[in-house]
Every structure is written in C-alpha cells, then in structure tokens.
Design a protein around this motif. Sequence first.
Motif, mmCIF file in Angstrom:
data_model
loop_
_atom_site.group_PDB
_atom_site.id
_atom_site.type_symbol
_atom_site.label_atom_id
_atom_site.label_comp_id
_atom_site.label_asym_id
_atom_site.label_seq_id
_atom_site.Cartn_x
_atom_site.Cartn_y
_atom_site.Cartn_z
ATOM 1 N N GLY A 25 28.288 -34.887 34.397
ATOM 2 C CA GLY A 25 28.038 -34.253 35.422
ATOM 3 C C GLY A 25 29.116 -33.762 36.414
ATOM 4 N N GLU A 26 30.293 -34.244 36.310
ATOM 5 C CA GLU A 26 31.295 -33.833 37.463
ATOM 6 C C GLU A 26 31.971 -32.942 36.677
ATOM 7 O OE1 GLU A 26 32.135 -35.348 39.867
ATOM 8 O OE2 GLU A 26 30.579 -36.887 39.737
ATOM 9 N N LEU A 27 31.706 -32.079 35.387
ATOM 10 C CA LEU A 27 32.385 -31.244 34.806
ATOM 11 C C LEU A 27 31.589 -29.931 34.462
ATOM 12 C CD1 LEU A 27 33.718 -33.436 31.663
ATOM 13 C CD2 LEU A 27 34.996 -32.860 33.892
ATOM 14 N N ALA A 82 29.086 -34.307 20.929
ATOM 15 C CA ALA A 82 29.333 -34.036 22.391
ATOM 16 C C ALA A 82 28.198 -33.211 22.644
ATOM 17 C CB ALA A 82 30.649 -33.021 22.386
ATOM 18 N N ARG A 83 27.419 -32.294 21.747
ATOM 19 C CA ARG A 83 26.651 -31.307 21.993
ATOM 20 C C ARG A 83 25.062 -32.163 22.145
ATOM 21 N NH1 ARG A 83 25.463 -27.320 24.899
ATOM 22 N NH2 ARG A 83 27.080 -26.357 23.598
ATOM 23 N N THR A 84 24.938 -33.325 21.266
ATOM 24 C CA THR A 84 23.984 -34.086 21.693
ATOM 25 C C THR A 84 23.779 -34.642 22.972
ATOM 26 O OG1 THR A 84 23.747 -34.728 19.355
ATOM 27 C CG2 THR A 84 22.682 -36.172 20.778
ATOM 28 N N ARG A 110 22.854 -32.014 25.506
ATOM 29 C CA ARG A 110 21.593 -31.548 25.453
ATOM 30 C C ARG A 110 20.668 -32.532 25.970
ATOM 31 N NH1 ARG A 110 18.494 -31.000 19.638
ATOM 32 N NH2 ARG A 110 19.317 -33.038 19.861
ATOM 33 N N ASP A 111 21.137 -33.890 26.057
ATOM 34 C CA ASP A 111 20.191 -35.100 26.600
ATOM 35 C C ASP A 111 20.450 -35.066 27.922
ATOM 36 O OD1 ASP A 111 19.438 -35.386 23.945
ATOM 37 O OD2 ASP A 111 20.597 -37.291 23.624
ATOM 38 N N GLY A 112 21.657 -34.552 28.638
ATOM 39 C CA GLY A 112 21.833 -34.631 29.815
ATOM 40 C C GLY A 112 21.316 -33.517 30.806
ATOM 41 N N GLU A 113 21.212 -33.652 31.939
ATOM 42 C CA GLU A 113 20.493 -32.440 32.731
ATOM 43 C C GLU A 113 21.516 -31.488 33.029
ATOM 44 O OE1 GLU A 113 20.135 -35.237 36.646
ATOM 45 O OE2 GLU A 113 19.407 -35.805 34.681
ATOM 46 N N HIS A 114 22.845 -31.598 32.753
ATOM 47 C CA HIS A 114 23.926 -30.838 33.293
ATOM 48 C C HIS A 114 23.908 -29.504 32.526
ATOM 49 C CE1 HIS A 114 24.198 -33.812 36.180
ATOM 50 N NE2 HIS A 114 24.571 -34.943 35.100
ATOM 51 N N ALA A 120 25.335 -17.436 14.005
ATOM 52 C CA ALA A 120 25.281 -18.897 13.803
ATOM 53 C C ALA A 120 24.739 -19.626 14.808
ATOM 54 C CB ALA A 120 26.738 -19.780 13.529
ATOM 55 N N THR A 121 24.790 -19.365 16.126
ATOM 56 C CA THR A 121 24.225 -20.110 16.971
ATOM 57 C C THR A 121 22.691 -19.957 16.867
ATOM 58 O OG1 THR A 121 25.917 -19.680 18.522
ATOM 59 C CG2 THR A 121 23.980 -20.217 19.658
ATOM 60 N N ALA A 122 22.197 -18.664 16.538
ATOM 61 C CA ALA A 122 20.562 -18.269 16.693
ATOM 62 C C ALA A 122 20.015 -19.495 15.690
ATOM 63 C CB ALA A 122 20.417 -16.984 16.324
ATOM 64 N N ASP A 123 20.849 -19.802 14.584
ATOM 65 C CA ASP A 123 20.357 -20.331 13.481
ATOM 66 C C ASP A 123 20.550 -21.975 13.681
ATOM 67 O OD1 ASP A 123 19.489 -18.079 12.457
ATOM 68 O OD2 ASP A 123 21.063 -18.182 11.127
ATOM 69 N N ALA A 124 21.158 -22.526 14.785
ATOM 70 C CA ALA A 124 21.653 -23.739 14.892
ATOM 71 C C ALA A 124 20.535 -24.795 15.477
ATOM 72 C CB ALA A 124 22.876 -23.726 16.066
ATOM 73 N N TRP A 125 20.618 -26.055 14.784
ATOM 74 C CA TRP A 125 19.934 -27.097 15.194
ATOM 75 C C TRP A 125 19.737 -27.234 16.940
ATOM 76 C CZ3 TRP A 125 21.920 -31.557 17.967
ATOM 77 C CH2 TRP A 125 23.359 -31.523 18.072
ATOM 78 N N TRP A 126 20.767 -27.061 17.654
ATOM 79 C CA TRP A 126 21.039 -27.438 19.120
ATOM 80 C C TRP A 126 20.593 -26.194 19.861
ATOM 81 C CZ3 TRP A 126 24.086 -24.522 22.108
ATOM 82 C CH2 TRP A 126 25.023 -23.627 21.406
ATOM 83 N N SER A 127 20.376 -25.034 19.466
ATOM 84 C CA SER A 127 20.193 -23.979 20.160
ATOM 85 C C SER A 127 18.528 -23.828 20.456
ATOM 86 C CB SER A 127 20.343 -22.838 19.194
ATOM 87 O OG SER A 127 19.824 -21.454 19.799
ATOM 88 N N THR A 128 18.309 -23.590 21.791
ATOM 89 C CA THR A 128 16.991 -23.327 22.004
ATOM 90 C C THR A 128 16.382 -21.921 21.912
ATOM 91 O OG1 THR A 128 17.745 -22.926 24.334
ATOM 92 C CG2 THR A 128 16.916 -25.284 23.826
ATOM 93 N N ALA A 129 17.631 -20.966 21.549
ATOM 94 C CA ALA A 129 17.264 -19.706 21.503
ATOM 95 C C ALA A 129 16.110 -19.287 20.183
ATOM 96 C CB ALA A 129 18.272 -18.735 21.127
#
Length: 228
Positions: free
Chosen positions: A128-130, A158-160, A163-167, A219-228
């Motif tokens: 959250g400081e970054l 790191a992505r997890t 994603r779990d944080g609010e920042h 690759a981002t559009a198909d990614a597990w972490w992407s909300t797009a």
Amino acid sequence: MAVQISPSILSADFARLADAADAVAEAADWLHVDVMDNHFVPNLTIGRPVVESLLAATRLPVDCHLMIEDPDRWAPGYAEAGAGSVTFHVEAAHAPIRLARTLRAAGARAGMALKPATPIEPYADLLGELDMVLLMTVEPGFGGQRFLDVVLPKIRRARTLLRDGEHNVWLQVDGGVDEDTIERCAEAGADVFVAGNAVYAASDPGDAVQRLRTVAEKATADAWWSTA
Ligand code: DX5
Ligand code: ZN
C-alpha cells in the motif's frame, strides 16, 4: 489496468539518448532509465545530471530504475528532478517505507524492485506504500540477457497479493522481455513491461514497441487475473 511499455535506453546509443527517446515517443508509455553505480551491480551507467537532460529532451515520463547502494540517500533527488516514477531496490534500501513516502511526497510514483531470488512475501504489508513493484526477470546489471522463467511463479504470487489488496499497484517486469517472453509475463500478471534489446536492436524501435504491446494486450485479455 492497461498494458504499458517502458523501453530501456540501456540498449540505445548513449551518445544519442535524445534520439533514442524520440524514436519511441509516440509508441511508448514511459522511458526506462537504468541508473547503476558499479556497487549494487557490476556496471556503471548514468546519474542525475543525464536524467535531468533527458527530462528536458523528451515529453515521455521518465521511469528511473535505480540499481544503486543507499537509495535512501540518492533516490529522492531523481523525484525532485522530475522523474515520473522512481524505483529503488529493496535489497539496498535501509528504510523502504520511509523512502517510498519521501518519493511520493516529492511528486513521483514510488517503485520497489526485487532481484530474481528475492521473495515478495516478506513485503506484502508494504504494498500500500507503493505505486509499482518491479520484478527483475534477469540478474540486474546488463541488457540483452536471457529471460529467467524461474521468476514466473513469483509474478503470479505478486499478482495474487495485489489483486487481494485494495491498492492499485502496477507490476513491472524487466529483463529479457521480448515478443516471446512478454506473453508469459502478461499471462502471469505483469502489466508494465520494460524492454531494452527487443526495442533498440530493432530496425524501427517505435514499431517494436507496438508489436510488444499487441502481444501483451492479447495475453492480458485471456489471463486468469485480468478483469477485462
Ligand atoms: C538490466 C536493466 C534492464 C535492461 C533490460 O539490469 O534493469 O532495464 O535494460 O534490457 P533487456 O530488455 O535487453 O533485457
Ligand atoms: Zn531496468
């Protein structure tokens, strides 16, 4: 978060840095500037005076990656000079929280870099400081090295955490990123991509940036972490 490309001028002609910035001015989001002190890494590049000249020579925001000892002392000067983003290595920082706050107070985005063997988990509470976490995908010090696939699980972890944080923290990768490896990085969770050789060894650097962006966006559009 949209894909961003930050070409590294480490692979450009150091006698023509303004031309190197111009070559990617329309295509890139940032200009990545590698500051090395020959102590934190076994290579020596440029410091604040050259960064100041570059800032005057380009409209691109400057993304300073400081591979130096004692960033607590030196990093704020790059923010004061006008760099849009200043990234220090956590392995070298004495007080990373204080340093990140100082960088933000000076008007820059605060980035924290990790070498390939440095784990992200001990820093989970600092996120959250970054504004950005930089995961090195080669040992820092030189351009043109081979991408380390061993870092991919850390990008996912790191992505997890992010994603779990609010920042809203960007996740940058740097080292060996090209049209092949950028796909794996984007799938794993990176959203800001540094590329030196893949851009400046190309005959048309602006075109190379566009090609990297296209692969990363797909690759981002198909990614597990992407909300797009
Ligand atoms: C290496 C630097 C990188 C380097 C990347 O320590 O931090 O920014 O310029 O260059 P490539 O993309 O050629 O690996
Ligand atoms: Zn770098």
